[in-house]
Scaffold this motif. Structure first.
Motif, short mmCIF file in Angstrom:
data_model
loop_
_atom_site.label_atom_id
_atom_site.label_comp_id
_atom_site.label_asym_id
_atom_site.label_seq_id
_atom_site.Cartn_x
_atom_site.Cartn_y
_atom_site.Cartn_z
N GLU A 16 0.93 -1.32 -0.28
CA GLU A 16 -0.10 -0.03 0.11
C GLU A 16 0.64 1.55 -0.12
N GLY A 43 0.70 -0.38 10.51
CA GLY A 43 -0.09 0.08 10.28
C GLY A 43 0.88 -0.84 9.08
N ASP A 66 -2.70 -3.16 12.19
CA ASP A 66 -3.61 -2.13 10.96
C ASP A 66 -4.44 -1.97 12.20
N HIS A 68 -7.76 -1.42 10.11
CA HIS A 68 -8.40 -1.79 8.97
C HIS A 68 -8.77 -3.20 8.73
N MET A 92 -1.75 1.71 16.23
CA MET A 92 -0.67 1.80 15.99
C MET A 92 -0.05 3.12 17.80
N ALA A 105 5.97 1.28 7.05
CA ALA A 105 5.67 1.81 5.53
C ALA A 105 4.77 2.26 5.55
C1 LIG Z 1 0.80 3.76 3.12
S1 LIG Z 1 -0.59 2.22 4.23
C2 LIG Z 1 0.98 1.34 4.19
C3 LIG Z 1 1.04 -0.15 4.95
C4 LIG Z 1 1.81 -1.10 4.69
N1 LIG Z 1 2.83 -0.82 5.78
C5 LIG Z 1 2.51 -1.28 3.28
O1 LIG Z 1 4.26 -0.59 2.98
O2 LIG Z 1 2.18 -1.78 2.22
C6 LIG Z 1 -1.17 2.80 5.85
C7 LIG Z 1 -1.31 2.51 6.81
O3 LIG Z 1 -1.79 2.40 7.80
C8 LIG Z 1 -2.83 1.88 8.44
N2 LIG Z 1 -3.76 3.16 9.11
C9 LIG Z 1 -2.92 3.93 9.84
N3 LIG Z 1 -3.68 4.69 10.78
C10 LIG Z 1 -3.75 3.42 11.71
C11 LIG Z 1 -3.43 3.85 12.99
N4 LIG Z 1 -3.40 4.13 13.92
N5 LIG Z 1 -3.50 2.07 13.21
C12 LIG Z 1 -3.15 1.50 12.43
N6 LIG Z 1 -2.92 1.29 11.85
C13 LIG Z 1 -3.39 2.21 11.07
C14 LIG Z 1 -2.94 1.99 7.16
O4 LIG Z 1 -4.75 1.08 7.99
C15 LIG Z 1 -3.08 1.39 6.18
O5 LIG Z 1 -2.86 0.54 5.80
#
Ligand SMILES: C[S@@+](CC[C@H](N)C(=O)[O-])C[C@H]1O[C@@H](n2cnc3c(N)ncnc32)[C@H](O)[C@@H]1O
Length: 238
Positions: A16, A43, A66, A68, A92, A105
């Motif tokens: 993502e 995340g 995560d 979602h 997180m 990431a």
């Molecule tokens: C840009 S994506 C990156 C996902 C993964 N690290 C990658 O590189 O494929 C950001 C991720 O952060 C998660 N996210 C955002 N806020 C969050 C939170 N407070 N706690 C856990 N996950 C979170 C989103 O659901 C999403 O999956």
């Protein structure tokens, strides 16, 4: 954002955000978790980095978190039957640890760099480190196209010095910083581009808007890649 349309595009994509094994290996070489260490993938999205993280702690474990459910399900399915991996739905911002490394990431910006690092400090084991990537300016004079794109996406985006200042403001020292490669961006964009092409015929208005946004994200990076990128930062409490 129409989340149903968003997940129609994103469901099943391997990652993502920009990233690859090369930048992960570089960061973990600096952070150097012990072989039996505990790593949190904060995340984690669909879990693209979990295999690489596991390789750096051959007797250790990875806990992936995560917000979602859809991403959690995808990451969990990827590592079903792997006892060294736990995937859970959670915030997180509420990590307890202790972890030898918190890897994040493209996600820390949701908390804010200083705010997130401040929250994660207590979740680190003694000697523990944080490695995170996020969007960053590589020029002081971005083009109008790049500026307009990021004004909508992440108006707080700074240059490398700005990221460093936010890390230090949280009481951390920077061990190293490095941009991810173009290949890392393509690892993110190529599958998404193929999915856009598949979904475009017959897309309703909500899905078409999501597909247009994806096209714009890809085209803006391809046109302006010298002006911004993803910066990997490895940091430890000072
Ligand atoms: C840009 S994506 C990156 C996902 C993964 N690290 C990658 O590189 O494929 C950001 C991720 O952060 C998660 N996210 C955002 N806020 C969050 C939170 N407070 N706690 C856990 N996950 C979170 C989103 O659901 C999403 O999956």
């Amino acid at each position: 954002m129409d989340w149903a349309a968003f997940f129609t595009l994103h469901r099943g994509l391997p990652r993502e955000g920009p990233g690859d094994r090369d930048s992960l290996d570089w960061a973990l070489g600096l952070a150097s978790p012990p072989p039996d260490g505990a790593i949190c993938d904060a995340g984690c999205g669909p879990g693209a980095d979990i295999a690489g993280l596991l390789a750096h702690v051959p007797e250790g474990r990875v806990e992936a978190v995560d917000l979602h459910a859809g991403f959690v399900a995808q990451a969990a399915a990827r590592f079903a039957g792997e006892p060294r991996v736990t995937v859970r739905q959670g915030d997180m911002g509420e990590l307890t640890g202790p972890y030898d490394l918190i890897w994040s990431a493209g996600a820390l910006y949701f908390l804010g760099v200083s705010e997130g690092l401040g929250r994660w400090r207590a979740a680190l084991a003694p000697g523990g480190a944080v490695a995170f990537s996020q969007a960053c300016w590589f020029t002081d004079t971005p083009s109008e196209r790049a500026r307009a794109y990021w004004a909508a996406e992440y108006p707080q985006m700074t240059g490398v010095a700005g990221v460093t200042a936010q890390v230090r403001a949280a009481g951390f020292q920077v061990l190293g910083q490095r941009p991810v490669s173009d290949a890392a961006w393509e690892a993110y964009f190529s599958p998404m581009e193929q999915r856009v092409a598949t979904l475009r015929p017959g897309a309703d208005a909500a899905l078409a808007a999501v597909l247009d946004e994806a096209d714009e994200e890809i085209a803006t990076w391809r046109a302006c890649r010298a002006e911004y990128g993803y910066l990997v930062t490895v940091a430890r409490p000072a």
